[in-house]
Motif scaffolding. Sequence first.
Motif: not given
Length: 191
Positions: A157-164, A171-179, A181-191
């Motif tokens: 996704a970072a590479d995609g943001a760089i190319v976009r 940069a703003q649309p690419a960084l907004a999309s990357l941000g 994506l980060i917010r939409l990632l589910p919380a990591p499973a613990q242990g």
Amino acid sequence: MMLTPTPILKEQAARERILLTAHRLFYLEGIRATGIDRIIAESGVTKVTFYRHFPSKNELIHAYLEYRHALWLQWFGDALSRHGGGIGALVPALREWLENEQFRGCAFINGVSELGPVSAETMEIARRHKQALREAIAGLLPDTAEKEERASLLAMAADGAIVRAQMENGAQPALASLGLLIRLLPAPAQG
């Protein structure tokens, strides 16, 4: 910002002047568009001196990519630290680079698009760079079963943001999309 090509000083050693000149011209104008004669003229060396340090343009290209790799990774690590060091640091760190007036995309993506089919060494240097990017992003993530998978997703996704950002000249649309994506990632499973 550390990634902005630096001025060349006459007092610098010839090899360093050649490399810094190539770094500036290859990054800002392209590898194929930059001829050896221009690098020789702008670095203030003779042809004999140039070829003593770099027997071919390919050797100079590889030295440039290795130099850029070390320079970029140092900057990236410092930028991530400046912005808190967690995964939330990824977008503001990239913003520093993508919004810089000297930004011309990723030197490794550009290098592969220009030379990849004819230069296995360029491809290998680019692969190592992208692996190091993925590892740096993995270092921002908690130790979970999904850490490597998430790091790969975020590196892509970072590479995609760089190319976009390069294609859209902003940069703003690419960084907004990357941000997002980060917010939409589910919380990591613990242990």
